[in-house]
Write a protein that holds these residues in place. Structure first.
Motif, PDB file in Angstrom:
ATOM      1  N   ILE A  13      -7.172 -25.608  31.819  1.00 39.23           N
ATOM      2  CA  ILE A  13      -8.220 -26.044  30.908  1.00 39.23           C
ATOM      3  C   ILE A  13      -7.578 -26.705  29.694  1.00 39.23           C
ATOM      4  O   ILE A  13      -6.681 -26.165  29.072  1.00 39.23           O
ATOM      5  CB  ILE A  13      -9.100 -24.859  30.459  1.00 39.23           C
ATOM      6  CG1 ILE A  13      -9.684 -24.125  31.664  1.00 39.23           C
ATOM      7  CG2 ILE A  13     -10.185 -25.313  29.495  1.00 39.23           C
ATOM      8  CD1 ILE A  13     -10.575 -24.941  32.542  1.00 39.23           C
ATOM      9  N   GLY A  14      -8.040 -27.897  29.374  1.00 34.97           N
ATOM     10  CA  GLY A  14      -7.503 -28.655  28.249  1.00 34.97           C
ATOM     11  C   GLY A  14      -6.578 -29.770  28.698  1.00 34.97           C
ATOM     12  O   GLY A  14      -6.423 -30.765  28.010  1.00 34.97           O
ATOM     13  N   TYR A  18     -11.621 -30.606  30.674  1.00 39.87           N
ATOM     14  CA  TYR A  18     -12.145 -29.940  29.484  1.00 39.87           C
ATOM     15  C   TYR A  18     -13.570 -30.414  29.273  1.00 39.87           C
ATOM     16  O   TYR A  18     -13.882 -31.586  29.490  1.00 39.87           O
ATOM     17  CB  TYR A  18     -11.316 -30.251  28.238  1.00 39.87           C
ATOM     18  CG  TYR A  18     -11.671 -29.359  27.075  1.00 39.87           C
ATOM     19  CD1 TYR A  18     -11.228 -28.050  27.016  1.00 39.87           C
ATOM     20  CD2 TYR A  18     -12.477 -29.826  26.047  1.00 39.87           C
ATOM     21  CE1 TYR A  18     -11.566 -27.221  25.961  1.00 39.87           C
ATOM     22  CE2 TYR A  18     -12.828 -29.009  24.982  1.00 39.87           C
ATOM     23  CZ  TYR A  18     -12.370 -27.707  24.948  1.00 39.87           C
ATOM     24  OH  TYR A  18     -12.711 -26.882  23.903  1.00 39.87           O
ATOM     25  N   CYS A  19     -14.447 -29.498  28.860  1.00 38.41           N
ATOM     26  CA  CYS A  19     -15.814 -29.903  28.543  1.00 38.41           C
ATOM     27  C   CYS A  19     -16.362 -29.051  27.414  1.00 38.41           C
ATOM     28  O   CYS A  19     -15.957 -27.902  27.229  1.00 38.41           O
ATOM     29  CB  CYS A  19     -16.728 -29.836  29.765  1.00 38.41           C
ATOM     30  SG  CYS A  19     -16.864 -28.212  30.493  1.00 38.41           S
ATOM     31  N   ASP A  20     -17.247 -29.654  26.661  1.00 39.57           N
ATOM     32  CA  ASP A  20     -17.928 -28.994  25.555  1.00 39.57           C
ATOM     33  C   ASP A  20     -19.287 -29.680  25.432  1.00 39.57           C
ATOM     34  O   ASP A  20     -19.344 -30.896  25.215  1.00 39.57           O
ATOM     35  CB  ASP A  20     -17.110 -29.153  24.276  1.00 39.57           C
ATOM     36  CG  ASP A  20     -17.730 -28.420  23.095  1.00 39.57           C
ATOM     37  OD1 ASP A  20     -18.970 -28.392  22.974  1.00 39.57           O
ATOM     38  OD2 ASP A  20     -16.967 -27.884  22.273  1.00 39.57           O
ATOM     39  N   CYS A  39      -2.120 -32.050  26.289  1.00 42.71           N
ATOM     40  CA  CYS A  39      -3.476 -31.472  26.449  1.00 42.71           C
ATOM     41  C   CYS A  39      -4.492 -32.610  26.490  1.00 42.71           C
ATOM     42  O   CYS A  39      -5.445 -32.685  25.722  1.00 42.71           O
ATOM     43  CB  CYS A  39      -3.797 -30.486  25.346  1.00 42.71           C
ATOM     44  SG  CYS A  39      -2.787 -29.008  25.400  1.00 42.71           S
ATOM     45  N   SER A  41      -7.028 -33.933  28.316  1.00 40.32           N
ATOM     46  CA  SER A  41      -8.496 -33.863  28.390  1.00 40.32           C
ATOM     47  C   SER A  41      -9.084 -33.286  27.112  1.00 40.32           C
ATOM     48  O   SER A  41     -10.092 -33.779  26.603  1.00 40.32           O
ATOM     49  CB  SER A  41      -8.933 -33.044  29.607  1.00 40.32           C
ATOM     50  OG  SER A  41      -8.594 -33.719  30.791  1.00 40.32           O
ATOM     51  N   PHE A  42      -8.454 -32.260  26.581  1.00 43.01           N
ATOM     52  CA  PHE A  42      -8.913 -31.666  25.327  1.00 43.01           C
ATOM     53  C   PHE A  42      -8.880 -32.695  24.200  1.00 43.01           C
ATOM     54  O   PHE A  42      -9.831 -32.813  23.433  1.00 43.01           O
ATOM     55  CB  PHE A  42      -8.057 -30.453  24.965  1.00 43.01           C
ATOM     56  CG  PHE A  42      -8.387 -29.872  23.628  1.00 43.01           C
ATOM     57  CD1 PHE A  42      -9.500 -29.067  23.459  1.00 43.01           C
ATOM     58  CD2 PHE A  42      -7.587 -30.129  22.524  1.00 43.01           C
ATOM     59  CE1 PHE A  42      -9.822 -28.539  22.216  1.00 43.01           C
ATOM     60  CE2 PHE A  42      -7.885 -29.616  21.286  1.00 43.01           C
ATOM     61  CZ  PHE A  42      -9.006 -28.808  21.123  1.00 43.01           C
TER      62      PHE A  42
END
Length: 102
Positions: A13-14, A18-20, A39, A41-42
């Motif tokens: 993750i990252g 990554y998603c928010d 990192c 995607s983050f």
């Protein structure tokens, strides 16, 4: 299929994803050990959170990883003749962006 000694970034993750809900989401593929170093995607989702356009966020991240790899090559950098990374992102409004090192 990964080459022996390669690192997979996809489940991290990252890096590989990554998603928010408040900003957007991103996935990355390619040279995993290089994607992990930034990192990736983050950083793209964070750029979108800071009001950068999704396409600009993708392009900015690709430029950054090129600079990092050039300044500090990893031990596996010689495995491929070219840095091979691609990203695909979507912001919270459904706008899509992508970029690659190719």
């Amino acid at each position: 299929m990964k080459h022996p000694g390669r690192v997979g970034d996809s489940p991290i993750i990252g890096s590989g994803l990554y998603c928010d809900n408040r900003a957007g989401a991103c996935v990355a593929t390619g040279d995993g050990e290089e994607i992990l170093r930034t990192c990736m995607s983050f950083s793209i989702v964070e750029s979108m959170r800071n009001n950068l356009d999704v396409q600009e966020a993708c392009e900015k991240s690709i430029q950054r990883i090129k600079e990092v790899v050039e300044a500090h090559p990893s031990p596996n950098a010689k495995m491929h003749k070219k840095l091979t990374i691609a990203v695909l992102a979507m912001d919270k409004n459904g706008n899509v962006g992508s970029a690659s090192t190719l």
